[in-house]
Design an enzyme around this catalytic site. Structure first.
Site, PDB file in Angstrom:
ATOM      1  CD  GLU A  70      -3.018  -0.864   0.023  1.00  0.00           C
ATOM      2  OE1 GLU A  70      -3.209   0.278  -0.453  1.00  0.00           O
ATOM      3  OE2 GLU A  70      -3.638  -1.861  -0.390  1.00  0.00           O
ATOM      4  NE  ARG A  94      -4.836   3.668  -8.091  1.00  0.00           N
ATOM      5  CZ  ARG A  94      -4.054   2.630  -8.151  1.00  0.00           C
ATOM      6  NH1 ARG A  94      -4.035   1.755  -7.171  1.00  0.00           N
ATOM      7  NH2 ARG A  94      -3.271   2.428  -9.172  1.00  0.00           N
ATOM      8  CG  ASN A  98      -0.760   5.298  -0.856  1.00  0.00           C
ATOM      9  OD1 ASN A  98      -1.638   4.894  -1.608  1.00  0.00           O
ATOM     10  ND2 ASN A  98      -0.956   5.473   0.434  1.00  0.00           N
TER      11      ASN A  98
END
Length: 144
Positions: free
Chosen positions: A47, A105, A51
């Site tokens: 994650e 997303r 990002n």
């Protein structure tokens, strides 16, 4: 006290996300984690790296810097840093379902990181990048 440490720099490309997961899990394996603990860390790292790629650099090139440390009492610290666009409002960015991304997303990256780690720290400056620090205690395999 730092007992062990590694540093890794990769290009901010989606193809490297899996590599970062594997490197961190291999490093943490010295603490004999459970499969669940490893899966949690791998997901949190994924994650954070994603990002950096999707939000930090958007459509530009850049590097992702990962530093991981084994500390006393089986504590693992993992820093994922980019030098991308930064986050204007960290509190808003960490709210579930908030996203600056497009399409599929979900805006759950920070929520996922927080659910799989004992602590998540985020520091960022607009135009200078973001550092996400994941902290997790590895309890390891139960002894029979």
């Amino acid at each position: 006290m730092i007992l062990n440490e590694f540093k890794l720099t990769v290009n901010a490309k989606s193809i490297n996300e899996g590599f970062c997961r594997v490197v961190v899990s291999a490093f943490v394996s010295q603490l004999d984690p459970t499969i669940e603990e490893l899966a949690d860390l791998k997901t949190a790292v994924s994650e954070a790296v994603t990002n950096s790629i999707v939000h930090g650099y958007k459509d530009s090139d850049g590097k992702i810097y990962i530093t991981s440390q084994v500390l006393q009492n089986n504590i693992v610290s993992i820093k994922i840093k980019d030098k991308g666009i930064g986050i204007d409002n960290i509190n808003q960015a960490m709210e579930p379902l908030f996203t600056t991304g497009e399409g599929d997303r979900a805006g759950l990256g920070f929520t996922v990181m927080q659910s799989f780690c004992d602590r998540v720290k985020v520091s960022s400056a607009s135009g200078k990048g973001t550092t996400v620090t994941l902290i997790k205690k590895i309890n390891g395999k139960s002894q029979w």
